[in-house]
Design a protein around this motif. Structure first.
Motif, PDB file in Angstrom:
ATOM      1  N   ILE A 142       2.990  -2.458 -14.359  1.00  0.00           N
ATOM      2  CA  ILE A 142       3.905  -2.226 -12.995  1.00  0.00           C
ATOM      3  C   ILE A 142       3.222  -1.580 -11.085  1.00  0.00           C
ATOM      4  O   ILE A 142       2.312  -0.682 -12.066  1.00  0.00           O
ATOM      5  N   ASN A 143       2.949  -3.087 -10.605  1.00  0.00           N
ATOM      6  CA  ASN A 143       2.175  -1.866  -9.376  1.00  0.00           C
ATOM      7  C   ASN A 143       2.995  -1.789  -8.545  1.00  0.00           C
ATOM      8  O   ASN A 143       3.611  -2.537  -8.291  1.00  0.00           O
ATOM      9  N   ILE A 144       2.531  -0.746  -7.642  1.00  0.00           N
ATOM     10  CA  ILE A 144       2.998   0.594  -7.377  1.00  0.00           C
ATOM     11  C   ILE A 144       3.241  -0.060  -5.963  1.00  0.00           C
ATOM     12  O   ILE A 144       4.450  -0.930  -5.390  1.00  0.00           O
ATOM     13  N   LYS A 145       2.501  -0.817  -5.742  1.00  0.00           N
ATOM     14  CA  LYS A 145       2.684  -1.365  -4.416  1.00  0.00           C
ATOM     15  C   LYS A 145       3.627  -2.819  -4.057  1.00  0.00           C
ATOM     16  O   LYS A 145       4.452  -3.025  -3.393  1.00  0.00           O
ATOM     17  N   ASP A 146       3.626  -3.726  -5.354  1.00  0.00           N
ATOM     18  CA  ASP A 146       4.540  -4.550  -5.223  1.00  0.00           C
ATOM     19  C   ASP A 146       5.376  -4.295  -5.571  1.00  0.00           C
ATOM     20  O   ASP A 146       6.272  -4.929  -4.568  1.00  0.00           O
ATOM     21  N   VAL A 147       5.907  -2.760  -6.486  1.00  0.00           N
ATOM     22  CA  VAL A 147       7.098  -2.809  -6.498  1.00  0.00           C
ATOM     23  C   VAL A 147       7.847  -2.440  -5.152  1.00  0.00           C
ATOM     24  O   VAL A 147       8.761  -3.328  -4.468  1.00  0.00           O
ATOM     25  N   MET A 148       6.880  -1.819  -3.890  1.00  0.00           N
ATOM     26  CA  MET A 148       7.096  -1.182  -2.822  1.00  0.00           C
ATOM     27  C   MET A 148       7.695  -2.396  -1.785  1.00  0.00           C
ATOM     28  O   MET A 148       8.759  -2.175  -1.007  1.00  0.00           O
ATOM     29  N   ILE A 149       7.201  -3.082  -1.451  1.00  0.00           N
ATOM     30  CA  ILE A 149       7.310  -4.063  -1.256  1.00  0.00           C
ATOM     31  C   ILE A 149       8.464  -4.699  -1.276  1.00  0.00           C
ATOM     32  O   ILE A 149       9.437  -5.683  -0.593  1.00  0.00           O
ATOM     33  N   LYS A 150       9.109  -5.446  -2.820  1.00  0.00           N
ATOM     34  CA  LYS A 150      10.208  -5.886  -3.286  1.00  0.00           C
ATOM     35  C   LYS A 150      11.814  -5.076  -2.313  1.00  0.00           C
ATOM     36  O   LYS A 150      12.232  -5.302  -1.493  1.00  0.00           O
TER      37      LYS A 150
END
Length: 351
Positions: A142-150
């Motif tokens: 889990i990459n927090i920034k990637d999930v946040m963008i989604k």
């Protein structure tokens, strides 16, 4: 997920082999982590120039299990949902649920909660009176920034799609927006769980994509702000569904068009704060977005609300119009909150 506390110990750096500096490890710590001669450790440099030492065998943390007896005091499904989510956020991976005769009817609802709310969590075993639920997502994945963008893109899509039911009362699109809130909730709970995990584990922090532990607070604010913005998109959609066929009759076309224009602005603002997350945060650009909400959007909302008496609306229509306007403004405000958190992140990256 208990945290063992140790008192600081002083160790003298020694020279060995003519060029290598070594330091001994605290005995009590090595006993707690079951470290033995020949075992390997990861030595991870930190941004503050300290070193993080992690036994290699602990990189894959053991799964935490919870056994929950679903008795009469948890027969309310809302109460049970809160308990399950709390265990999930606390980092538990396996949930063993034991039902009695009074709560057996909740099994189907529990399975629905797992499907709607928890990303990567599946039913792996089911008996007549039991359910075993397991989280299948590893922290390093889990990459927090990637999930946040989604999450941002999902919210922007909900806001953009609101224009259709706002303009023509299409209940099917409104219902679809309401359903998509489940996807937002999944992202929200996943990120909340991950942020709690990195808060107690520097190793998890180093794998999460965050640059600084101070970022955790800002990402928690962003996460909550996006979830609340989605809630207001759902609130507007529900109002249209509840009015049903009366919506087009009680809300004049000119006013519906005005709502649609304001939603365009909301979507643009939310999309802009999303873009600001992608690269190096431009403080001047984010300040412009916040000012847009503070002055232009607020003024447009107040102007539209002041014009409502001129439409000769029924009391029901006036109440609906004010609810829709309030939620449109709340969405912009939450985008502004995201912007303020991004400025804090930019400053933290400089320091």
């Amino acid at each position: 997920m208990s945290i063992v506390k140790f008192e600081p110990e002083t160790r003298r750096v020694q020279l060995t082999g003519g060029a290598t500096l070594i330091v001994s490890l605290p005995k009590e710590w090595t006993r707690q982590v079951d470290l033995k001669p020949g075992d390997e450790v990861l030595v991870i440099p930190q941004t503050d120039l300290s070193l993080l030492i992690v036994p290699k065998k602990m990189v894959k943390a053991p799964m935490l299990e919870a056994s929950i007896d679903i008795l009469q005091d948890l027969s309310n499904i809302d109460h049970l949902e809160r308990v399950l989510l709390s265990y999930y956020l606390a980092g538990y991976d396996v949930f063993k649920l034991n039902f009695d005769i009074t709560t057996l009817g909740l099994k189907k609802q529990v399975k629905d909660i797992v499907r709607r709310k928890l990303t990567g969590v599946e039913i792996i075993e089911e008996g007549r009176n039991t359910l075993v639920i397991q989280n299948l997502i590893n922290v390093p994945d889990i990459n927090i920034k990637d999930v946040m963008i989604k999450l941002v893109r999902t919210v922007v899509g909900m806001i953009e799609d609101l224009r259709t039911p706002i303009e023509n009362g299409d209940k099917s699109v409104a219902m679809d927006i309401i359903e998509r809130d489940n996807e937002v909730d999944k992202f929200y709970w996943l990120l909340d769980r991950q942020l709690k995990r990195v808060l107690v584990s520097k190793h998890a922090l180093s794998l999460s994509g965050l640059q600084d532990p101070r970022n955790i607070i800002e990402y928690a604010i962003i996460n909550k702000s996006l979830e609340r913005a989605a809630d207001h998109a759902v609130k507007i959609a529900r109002e249209i569904v509840n009015l049903g066929d009366k919506y087009l009759l009680v809300i004049p076309q000119e006013l519906r068009q005005r709502f649609s224009e304001l939603l365009v602005k909301d979507a643009e603002i939310m999309n802009d704060v999303g873009k600001a997350m992608l690269g190096k945060i431009d403080i001047k650009e984010v300040n412009s977005i916040i000012d847009l909400v503070k002055y232009e959007v607020r003024s447009a909302i107040e102007s539209t609300e002041s014009q409502l008496p001129g439409y000769n609306l029924t009391s029901q229509a006036a109440a609906s119009a004010r609810l829709i306007l309030d939620s449109i403004y709340r969405i912009a405000e939450y985008a502004s909150d995201v912007g303020e958190a991004l400025i804090n992140l930019a400053i933290e990256q400089m320091s």
